[in-house]
Enzyme design. Structure first.
Site, PDB file in Angstrom:
ATOM      1  N   ASP A 111       0.842  -1.190   0.000  1.00 28.02           N
ATOM      2  CA  ASP A 111       0.000   0.000   0.000  1.00 28.02           C
ATOM      3  C   ASP A 111       0.880   1.244   0.000  1.00 28.02           C
ATOM      4  O   ASP A 111       1.771   1.375   0.836  1.00 28.02           O
ATOM      5  CB  ASP A 111      -0.913  -0.021   1.227  1.00 28.02           C
ATOM      6  CG  ASP A 111      -2.004   1.028   1.113  1.00 28.02           C
ATOM      7  OD1 ASP A 111      -2.421   1.327  -0.018  1.00 28.02           O
ATOM      8  OD2 ASP A 111      -2.438   1.546   2.152  1.00 28.02           O
ATOM      9  N   HIS A 168      -3.726  13.974   1.169  1.00 23.94           N
ATOM     10  CA  HIS A 168      -3.951  13.021   2.260  1.00 23.94           C
ATOM     11  C   HIS A 168      -2.776  13.035   3.240  1.00 23.94           C
ATOM     12  O   HIS A 168      -2.972  13.093   4.462  1.00 23.94           O
ATOM     13  CB  HIS A 168      -4.158  11.614   1.688  1.00 23.94           C
ATOM     14  CG  HIS A 168      -4.243  10.543   2.733  1.00 23.94           C
ATOM     15  ND1 HIS A 168      -5.328  10.416   3.579  1.00 23.94           N
ATOM     16  CD2 HIS A 168      -3.371   9.549   3.089  1.00 23.94           C
ATOM     17  CE1 HIS A 168      -5.122   9.391   4.398  1.00 23.94           C
ATOM     18  NE2 HIS A 168      -3.948   8.859   4.117  1.00 23.94           N
ATOM     19  N   GLU A 212     -10.481   3.709   3.573  1.00 23.19           N
ATOM     20  CA  GLU A 212      -9.617   4.542   2.728  1.00 23.19           C
ATOM     21  C   GLU A 212      -9.958   4.263   1.275  1.00 23.19           C
ATOM     22  O   GLU A 212      -9.901   3.117   0.829  1.00 23.19           O
ATOM     23  CB  GLU A 212      -8.132   4.250   2.989  1.00 23.19           C
ATOM     24  CG  GLU A 212      -7.665   4.890   4.286  1.00 23.19           C
ATOM     25  CD  GLU A 212      -6.172   4.746   4.560  1.00 23.19           C
ATOM     26  OE1 GLU A 212      -5.638   5.549   5.339  1.00 23.19           O
ATOM     27  OE2 GLU A 212      -5.558   3.826   4.005  1.00 23.19           O
ATOM     28  N   GLU A 223      -9.162   4.027  -2.372  1.00 29.56           N
ATOM     29  CA  GLU A 223      -7.932   3.864  -3.148  1.00 29.56           C
ATOM     30  C   GLU A 223      -8.229   3.170  -4.470  1.00 29.56           C
ATOM     31  O   GLU A 223      -9.291   2.574  -4.655  1.00 29.56           O
ATOM     32  CB  GLU A 223      -6.910   2.999  -2.376  1.00 29.56           C
ATOM     33  CG  GLU A 223      -6.543   3.554  -1.003  1.00 29.56           C
ATOM     34  CD  GLU A 223      -5.298   2.915  -0.414  1.00 29.56           C
ATOM     35  OE1 GLU A 223      -4.465   2.393  -1.174  1.00 29.56           O
ATOM     36  OE2 GLU A 223      -5.176   2.944   0.829  1.00 29.56           O
ATOM     37  N   ASP A 276      -8.995   0.290   1.780  1.00 26.59           N
ATOM     38  CA  ASP A 276      -8.005  -0.126   2.781  1.00 26.59           C
ATOM     39  C   ASP A 276      -8.568   0.216   4.161  1.00 26.59           C
ATOM     40  O   ASP A 276      -8.278   1.262   4.733  1.00 26.59           O
ATOM     41  CB  ASP A 276      -6.684   0.619   2.511  1.00 26.59           C
ATOM     42  CG  ASP A 276      -5.605   0.259   3.521  1.00 26.59           C
ATOM     43  OD1 ASP A 276      -5.668  -0.831   4.103  1.00 26.59           O
ATOM     44  OD2 ASP A 276      -4.701   1.083   3.717  1.00 26.59           O
ATOM     45  N   ARG A 334      -7.894   3.471  13.187  1.00 23.66           N
ATOM     46  CA  ARG A 334      -7.069   4.658  13.473  1.00 23.66           C
ATOM     47  C   ARG A 334      -6.479   4.664  14.875  1.00 23.66           C
ATOM     48  O   ARG A 334      -5.384   5.203  15.090  1.00 23.66           O
ATOM     49  CB  ARG A 334      -7.891   5.937  13.264  1.00 23.66           C
ATOM     50  CG  ARG A 334      -8.409   6.131  11.863  1.00 23.66           C
ATOM     51  CD  ARG A 334      -7.283   6.173  10.861  1.00 23.66           C
ATOM     52  NE  ARG A 334      -7.786   6.359   9.497  1.00 23.66           N
ATOM     53  CZ  ARG A 334      -7.037   6.225   8.422  1.00 23.66           C
ATOM     54  NH1 ARG A 334      -5.762   5.905   8.520  1.00 23.66           N
ATOM     55  NH2 ARG A 334      -7.553   6.392   7.226  1.00 23.66           N
ATOM     56  N   GLN A 393      -3.632   2.201  14.892  1.00 25.01           N
ATOM     57  CA  GLN A 393      -2.572   2.798  14.069  1.00 25.01           C
ATOM     58  C   GLN A 393      -1.777   3.836  14.845  1.00 25.01           C
ATOM     59  O   GLN A 393      -0.545   3.855  14.819  1.00 25.01           O
ATOM     60  CB  GLN A 393      -3.229   3.431  12.836  1.00 25.01           C
ATOM     61  CG  GLN A 393      -2.260   4.093  11.870  1.00 25.01           C
ATOM     62  CD  GLN A 393      -2.981   4.649  10.640  1.00 25.01           C
ATOM     63  OE1 GLN A 393      -4.192   4.449  10.468  1.00 25.01           O
ATOM     64  NE2 GLN A 393      -2.262   5.354   9.795  1.00 25.01           N
ATOM     65  N   LYS A 436      -3.960  -2.118   9.699  1.00 24.90           N
ATOM     66  CA  LYS A 436      -4.375  -2.246   8.304  1.00 24.90           C
ATOM     67  C   LYS A 436      -4.236  -3.679   7.800  1.00 24.90           C
ATOM     68  O   LYS A 436      -4.206  -3.908   6.592  1.00 24.90           O
ATOM     69  CB  LYS A 436      -3.547  -1.296   7.434  1.00 24.90           C
ATOM     70  CG  LYS A 436      -3.945   0.170   7.645  1.00 24.90           C
ATOM     71  CD  LYS A 436      -2.902   1.103   7.113  1.00 24.90           C
ATOM     72  CE  LYS A 436      -3.271   2.554   7.386  1.00 24.90           C
ATOM     73  NZ  LYS A 436      -4.308   3.064   6.468  1.00 24.90           N
ATOM     74  N   THR A 477      -8.869  -5.741   3.439  1.00 21.70           N
ATOM     75  CA  THR A 477      -8.760  -4.813   2.314  1.00 21.70           C
ATOM     76  C   THR A 477      -9.760  -5.310   1.281  1.00 21.70           C
ATOM     77  O   THR A 477      -9.683  -6.471   0.869  1.00 21.70           O
ATOM     78  CB  THR A 477      -7.336  -4.843   1.718  1.00 21.70           C
ATOM     79  OG1 THR A 477      -6.397  -4.539   2.754  1.00 21.70           O
ATOM     80  CG2 THR A 477      -7.189  -3.841   0.587  1.00 21.70           C
ATOM     81  N   GLU A 521     -10.222  12.132   7.716  1.00 21.27           N
ATOM     82  CA  GLU A 521     -10.114  13.494   7.190  1.00 21.27           C
ATOM     83  C   GLU A 521     -11.470  14.195   7.135  1.00 21.27           C
ATOM     84  O   GLU A 521     -11.582  15.366   7.488  1.00 21.27           O
ATOM     85  CB  GLU A 521      -9.501  13.451   5.784  1.00 21.27           C
ATOM     86  CG  GLU A 521      -8.076  12.962   5.739  1.00 21.27           C
ATOM     87  CD  GLU A 521      -7.638  12.598   4.333  1.00 21.27           C
ATOM     88  OE1 GLU A 521      -7.848  11.441   3.921  1.00 21.27           O
ATOM     89  OE2 GLU A 521      -7.110  13.490   3.642  1.00 21.27           O
TER      90      GLU A 521
HETATM   91  O1  LIG Z   1       0.402   9.577   7.835  1.00 27.94           O
HETATM   92  C1  LIG Z   1       0.231   8.548   8.492  1.00 27.94           C
HETATM   93  O2  LIG Z   1       0.771   8.353   9.579  1.00 27.94           O
HETATM   94  C2  LIG Z   1      -0.629   7.464   8.022  1.00 27.94           C
HETATM   95  C3  LIG Z   1      -1.249   7.459   6.855  1.00 27.94           C
HETATM   96  C4  LIG Z   1      -2.179   6.400   6.484  1.00 27.94           C
HETATM   97  O3  LIG Z   1      -2.900   5.810   7.251  1.00 27.94           O
HETATM   98  C5  LIG Z   1      -2.300   6.162   5.075  1.00 27.94           C
HETATM   99  C6  LIG Z   1      -1.994   4.847   4.470  1.00 27.94           C
HETATM  100  O4  LIG Z   1      -2.464   3.705   4.677  1.00 27.94           O
HETATM  101  C7  LIG Z   1      -1.460   5.098   3.131  1.00 27.94           C
HETATM  102  C8  LIG Z   1      -2.501   5.720   2.274  1.00 27.94           C
HETATM  103  O5  LIG Z   1      -3.564   5.098   2.106  1.00 27.94           O
HETATM  104  O6  LIG Z   1      -2.281   6.807   1.713  1.00 27.94           O
HETATM  105 CA   LIG Z   2      -4.045   2.997   2.686  1.00 33.48          CA
HETATM  106 MG   LIG Z   3      -5.750  -2.763   4.454  1.00 34.16          MG
END
Ligand SMILES: O=C(O)/C=C/C(=O)CC(=O)CC(=O)O
Ligand SMILES: [Ca+2]
Ligand SMILES: [Mg+2]
Length: 422
Positions: free
Chosen positions: A131, A138, A204, A206, A238, A242, A245, A258, A262, A369
């Site tokens: 990914d 973003h 997400e 994509e 995706d 959060r 993460q 993640k 997916t 977002e």
């Molecule tokens: O900026 C971050 O810490 C995390 C970003 C993401 O969660 C995005 C990721 O999975 C990649 C994307 O889809 O652009």
């Molecule tokens: Ca992603």
């Molecule tokens: Mg995923």
């Protein structure tokens, strides 16, 4: 006529807002109640054309059984010249003035199956899932929320198409229900982490790139080689936890946040079908290192939409509308970079583009977002609002390239959230 010619017409009726006109011919894998063996087909209007059935009657001149398979991988292995030739044959067979299939009622009964009668399966055997993180908007938004709002873009971002190695094991087809993940959570207010169901479940938006040719370990790719290796594109969600993460991602990036699911659309739109919609992406400043420089117009003018339906709603409501053209790093640059260390690429590799967010507030590709980390919940018809996804919510993504009088589209990727452990 070329299979992308706007003047082409099929003997099958296709409405102007249908994603599957004769200029598209996306590949998928399907089965029916009468024949439960998954096999390869293409979508045309409201029908699926059974390519295994066409091959049995020798209308397609390819190695035996290449479509009588539960994935498109064997077909992809045959390479770009065969992809082009096969698309030409299928296009000719479906044209309004070609009699072979049009006038053969028995063959039509066997090979043209109404879409509502088929079950759609995961179209490819996913060998690896990577990914990327290629939307500047973003990356800036997440950097603002998670890190430093005065300096949101990390210093490497303008030089490298950043990515992480994801999980092929949990790539699923549209319609598959998604279990709310469990994981370690440590909100800023808590002193120690705890383990439990994710409370900040997100999507997400994509585009997935399907790699259709392999490259050997130890070799690099040119722009042209990388492009020729791309078989097609799919919609990709995706799913992201959060809260998991935010606690786990430093310094190695996302892991369990993640890894749980997916989702992709059942139809792979070929690179060739998207040719007419190519365009240059945003100017890249600073100029990338030589191995990443591209001459081609490797972005696409492709409309993308996200809709959400809560259990209380009758229909999904649109919450975002954006375009794939905004992506800073192209799929070709991502693939060139992926192989640049000497990483071998495989037939069936899937590359996520990264979340597609555009420059305005209604063009954002994640709830993180859209709701600004839950602080401004998205308002829905009927009075509900969402900061993050709740159990029972259903998320639908659509995407298409608009031409004059028809569109080349993906159909949809849908997923409904189940409670953790359900
Ligand atoms: O900026 C971050 O810490 C995390 C970003 C993401 O969660 C995005 C990721 O999975 C990649 C994307 O889809 O652009
Ligand atoms: Ca992603
Ligand atoms: Mg995923």
């Amino acid at each position: 006529m070329h299979p992308n010619d706007p003047r082409l017409r099929s003997f099958i009726d296709v409405k102007a807002d249908c994603d599957f006109p004769i200029q598209n011919l996306p590949y998928g894998v399907f089965s029916t109640a009468a024949n439960p063996s998954p096999r390869v087909g293409v979508a045309i209007g409201e029908f699926v054309l059974d390519l295994a059935a066409l091959q049995r009657v020798k209308l397609l001149h390819l190695p035996d059984g290449v479509f009588a398979q539960p994935s498109i991988n064997a077909f992809m292995t045959l390479g770009p010249k065969t992809w082009t030739k096969t698309r030409d044959w299928i296009s000719v067979l479906l044209q309004h003035d070609t009699p072979e299939l049009r006038d053969n009622a028995e063959l039509r009964r066997q090979a043209l199956i109404p879409m509502r009668e088929v079950k759609l399966h995961l179209p490819l055997r996913v060998e690896g899932f990577t990914d990327f993180y290629s939307s500047k908007e973003h990356a800036t938004n997440v950097g603002t929320m998670f890190r430093d709002k005065s300096n949101p873009l990390l210093p490497n971002w303008l030089h490298i198409p950043i990515g992480y190695n994801g999980r092929a094991s949990t790539v699923v087809v549209s319609g598959t229900k998604i279990h709310r993940p469990r994981g370690q959570l440590k909100p800023p207010s808590a002193e120690l982490p705890s383990f439990g169901p994710c409370k900040r479940l997100d999507f997400e938006l994509e585009i997935g790139v399907v790699v259709g040719q392999s490259s050997p370990m130890g070799s690099m790719l040119t722009e042209q080689q990388a492009e020729q290796m791309i078989f097609g594109f799919t919609l990709l969600n995706d799913w992201s936890a959060r809260d998991i993460q935010q606690w786990e991602y430093v310094p190695l990036g996302p892991f369990q946040a993640k890894a749980f699911a997916t989702s992709i659309s059942p139809w792979i739109v070929t690179r060739e079908a998207l040719e007419p919609f190519r365009m240059h992406g945003p100017a890249q400043d600073p100029t990338p290192l030589p191995y990443l420089q591209q001459q081609g117009a490797n972005n696409y003018d492709m409309a993308l939409e996200v809709a959400l339906r809560t259990p209380a709603m009758n229909a999904p409501a649109r919450i975002s509308a954006t375009n794939f053209k905004y992506m800073y790093w192209s799929s070709v640059q991502q693939l060139v970079h992926h192989a640049s260390s000497g990483c071998a690429m495989s037939v069936g590799d899937l590359l996520g583009s990264g979340t597609v967010s555009g420059p305005t507030k209604d063009q954002l590709g994640s709830l993180l977002e859209l709701s600004w980390n839950g602080s401004e919940p998205v308002q829905l018809p009927g009075g509900e609002a969402r900061g993050f996804l709740e159990d029972g919510d259903s998320l639908v993504m659509r995407g298409w390239c608009q031409a004059d009088g028809y569109r080349v589209g993906f159909g949809e990727v849908e997923g409904t959230v189940l409670a953790a452990g359900e």
